[in-house]
Design a protein around this motif. Sequence first.
Motif, PDB file in Angstrom:
ATOM      1  N   UNK A   1       0.845  -1.196   0.000  1.00 41.33           N
ATOM      2  CA  UNK A   1       0.000   0.000   0.000  1.00 41.33           C
ATOM      3  C   UNK A   1       0.882   1.249   0.000  1.00 41.33           C
ATOM      4  N   UNK A   2       0.616   2.157  -0.915  1.00 42.78           N
ATOM      5  CA  UNK A   2       1.364   3.407  -1.012  1.00 42.78           C
ATOM      6  C   UNK A   2       0.474   4.550  -0.525  1.00 42.78           C
ATOM      7  N   UNK A   3       1.034   5.376   0.352  1.00 43.43           N
ATOM      8  CA  UNK A   3       0.330   6.575   0.822  1.00 43.43           C
ATOM      9  C   UNK A   3       1.260   7.765   0.601  1.00 43.43           C
TER      10      UNK A   3
ATOM     11  N   UNK B   1       7.989  -3.005  11.529  1.00 43.30           N
ATOM     12  CA  UNK B   1       8.643  -3.679  10.400  1.00 43.30           C
ATOM     13  C   UNK B   1       7.756  -3.726   9.159  1.00 43.30           C
ATOM     14  N   UNK B   2       6.494  -3.348   9.301  1.00 39.08           N
ATOM     15  CA  UNK B   2       5.554  -3.417   8.175  1.00 39.08           C
ATOM     16  C   UNK B   2       5.345  -2.057   7.518  1.00 39.08           C
ATOM     17  N   UNK B   3       5.867  -1.019   8.112  1.00 40.48           N
ATOM     18  CA  UNK B   3       5.666   0.342   7.605  1.00 40.48           C
ATOM     19  C   UNK B   3       7.011   1.038   7.458  1.00 40.48           C
ATOM     20  N   UNK B   4       7.186   1.718   6.357  1.00 40.32           N
ATOM     21  CA  UNK B   4       8.385   2.545   6.147  1.00 40.32           C
ATOM     22  C   UNK B   4       7.943   3.855   5.519  1.00 40.32           C
ATOM     23  N   UNK B   5       8.618   4.924   5.868  1.00 37.52           N
ATOM     24  CA  UNK B   5       8.277   6.219   5.265  1.00 37.52           C
ATOM     25  C   UNK B   5       9.537   7.009   4.995  1.00 37.52           C
ATOM     26  N   UNK B   6       9.463   7.864   3.996  1.00 36.68           N
ATOM     27  CA  UNK B   6      10.572   8.732   3.632  1.00 36.68           C
ATOM     28  C   UNK B   6      10.048  10.148   3.403  1.00 36.68           C
ATOM     29  N   UNK B   7      10.684  11.149   4.009  1.00 35.53           N
ATOM     30  CA  UNK B   7      10.299  12.537   3.715  1.00 35.53           C
ATOM     31  C   UNK B   7      10.787  12.929   2.327  1.00 35.53           C
ATOM     32  N   UNK B   8       9.993  13.708   1.627  1.00 38.54           N
ATOM     33  CA  UNK B   8      10.393  14.227   0.315  1.00 38.54           C
ATOM     34  C   UNK B   8      10.953  15.623   0.550  1.00 38.54           C
ATOM     35  N   UNK B   9      12.284  15.728   0.511  1.00 33.70           N
ATOM     36  CA  UNK B   9      12.971  16.963   0.886  1.00 33.70           C
ATOM     37  C   UNK B   9      13.684  17.574  -0.311  1.00 33.70           C
TER      38      UNK B   9
ATOM     39  N   UNK C   1       5.372  13.496   2.453  1.00 34.81           N
ATOM     40  CA  UNK C   1       5.805  12.291   3.159  1.00 34.81           C
ATOM     41  C   UNK C   1       5.311  11.097   2.353  1.00 34.81           C
ATOM     42  N   UNK C   2       6.197  10.140   2.114  1.00 35.95           N
ATOM     43  CA  UNK C   2       5.879   8.953   1.320  1.00 35.95           C
ATOM     44  C   UNK C   2       5.918   7.730   2.215  1.00 35.95           C
ATOM     45  N   UNK C   3       4.808   6.977   2.252  1.00 36.59           N
ATOM     46  CA  UNK C   3       4.699   5.814   3.142  1.00 36.59           C
ATOM     47  C   UNK C   3       4.449   4.549   2.341  1.00 36.59           C
ATOM     48  N   UNK C   4       4.987   3.453   2.857  1.00 36.79           N
ATOM     49  CA  UNK C   4       4.792   2.125   2.274  1.00 36.79           C
ATOM     50  C   UNK C   4       4.358   1.201   3.395  1.00 36.79           C
ATOM     51  N   UNK C   5       3.250   0.481   3.167  1.00 36.12           N
ATOM     52  CA  UNK C   5       2.718  -0.394   4.222  1.00 36.12           C
ATOM     53  C   UNK C   5       2.372  -1.756   3.625  1.00 36.12           C
TER      54      UNK C   5
ATOM     55  N   UNK D   1      14.105  -6.128   2.272  1.00 34.26           N
ATOM     56  CA  UNK D   1      15.188  -5.175   1.985  1.00 34.26           C
ATOM     57  C   UNK D   1      14.976  -4.526   0.622  1.00 34.26           C
ATOM     58  N   UNK D   2      14.502  -5.324  -0.340  1.00 34.19           N
ATOM     59  CA  UNK D   2      14.245  -4.774  -1.664  1.00 34.19           C
ATOM     60  C   UNK D   2      13.171  -3.678  -1.607  1.00 34.19           C
ATOM     61  N   UNK D   3      12.107  -3.916  -0.873  1.00 38.19           N
ATOM     62  CA  UNK D   3      11.039  -2.917  -0.776  1.00 38.19           C
ATOM     63  C   UNK D   3      11.544  -1.614  -0.153  1.00 38.19           C
ATOM     64  N   UNK D   4      12.389  -1.735   0.870  1.00 35.35           N
ATOM     65  CA  UNK D   4      12.939  -0.545   1.528  1.00 35.35           C
ATOM     66  C   UNK D   4      13.847   0.226   0.573  1.00 35.35           C
TER      67      UNK D   4
END
Length: 537
Positions: free
Chosen positions: A173-175, A214-222, A230-234, A241-244
């Motif tokens: 899921x992309x947010x 461990x199921x959620x990762x996010x990165x700020x768009x700077x 803010x970009x989130x992956x769930x 590791x590939x998804x991250x």
Amino acid sequence: MVQTLLQLTVKDILQRPLFQKAETIASEEALNRIVRWVHIMEVPHVGHLLNGHELILNTGIGWHDNEELSLSFLQQLIDSGASGLCIELGTYTKLPLERLKELALREHFPLIFFHEEVRYIDITQDLHAYFIHQHYSMVSELEALSTQLNQLLLSGKGLQPLLQLLHETTHAQVAFFPYGEEARFIPELPRTDADLFYEQWIFGEIFRLPDIKCKLAHRPILALERMFADLLLYAEQELSEFQILALDRFATAIAQEMMRTTYMEEKKRYKQDLWVTEWLNGKHTQQIIRDYMLALKPNVKLEQAVVCVFESRTVREDVIDHEAQLLQKQMVARSIFEGEGFYLVPHFTNAQFVFILLDQLGASPFQDRMMRAIQRLQKTDHLQETALFSPFLGIGKRISDPSLLKLSYQTAQDTIDIQKDIGVLEQPFYDELHVGKVILMMKQSGSLASFIEEYLGPILHYDREKNGQLLKTLKMYLALSSSKQETAKELFIVRQTLYHRLDKIALLLGEDYMRPDKRMAIELALHGYEYIHGIIA
């Protein structure tokens, strides 16, 4: 089709040939633990040696049937995030290990027993070969993904294809939460779920949910010291590791796309300078200004405006990408000022940055917000290899009619001119100059010097000849509201000396020098003198 999303679990490992005769003590949750490496460990103290997600191979030689030591060993593995423990039974370990099994089941940690002698070297070679192959595949797929991202960026199709590709690549899921705009979800979520997701992100609750780490990762768009989004992956299970790493690449690509869009918008605004020049020169009516600005930004507030002028440093014509530097500076300024509640209309001449600032907050303290923005902007300038701002800037008179912007522009220029005479001001607001405004007009008209001579000339001549310190005495006496006691104290003189000086001042300026209208003129002359010659000390 991306292959590296599949992660090796304990259940997968048990299907491999070398594990066919193994006994497994594990719950379903334990079998789904992800394994990223396999390692032989016999020492009893291992907590500091592990990174997590390792399958540990052990013969029991480290505890020699010492049940307490075996329990300690297992607990260290659990605490360190290991994926499982394989034990060869026989030579070194003969106990039933019931307490070990109970601990493993309670913690959902898999135990794998080999009842026959096994070659751990064969297990490590088999699994390491698998991990290395997976890593090679992942690197290849990331390279292919980078090429795909570059092609998308060059196509100029915008953000949506990038977000769609992120979902297709990661199957998660992309947010996407851009600041000041509507959130996007791919795939689309039901309205109630989307609102809940957004609310949890706004208040930071989503990062505190149980089992979410461990199921959620996010990165700020700077970019340009500004957070655009803010970009989130769930995912339903732990992210690979590939998804991250894919998320990292997409975050960079999205930042570049947002920068490209912002740059193009800024370049368009840059071409509108002629219209802005006419506005600053008072050639547009209120209705023309309103129509033009509403076309640029619907619902923009025009009730409060001010001009801020930065003098620019001299820049050689051979400086590479000078125009790009100006555009970047405008983009940075826009981000900073909008963060403080101002809509920015920039203009640049060969000598000055001119920022027309439309106050969108109104009730919030104007000067505090303005100074915060200016200080941040000056800080970014100092960090650049080529600084564009000189120390001189002026903030003009606030106006409520946008057709009168010329007045704010002129008073901003006046504020700079005053500072060139008296030095850089910490608060360069025209509205705070007070008597300085009058003195500047007198200087510009050529009457300041004669005015000072008319009201202070006799004292100035006397001090030059006698070193009588009458000018300093007069200034202090007027500043302390004619208090003889306080004046003598501040000048560190006895009263008799003060009385003598005041008598001399009255003789030189006239006995009526304290008459309100004449006193006002004398005080203005004192300010004018300090304006030209510096503080009287």
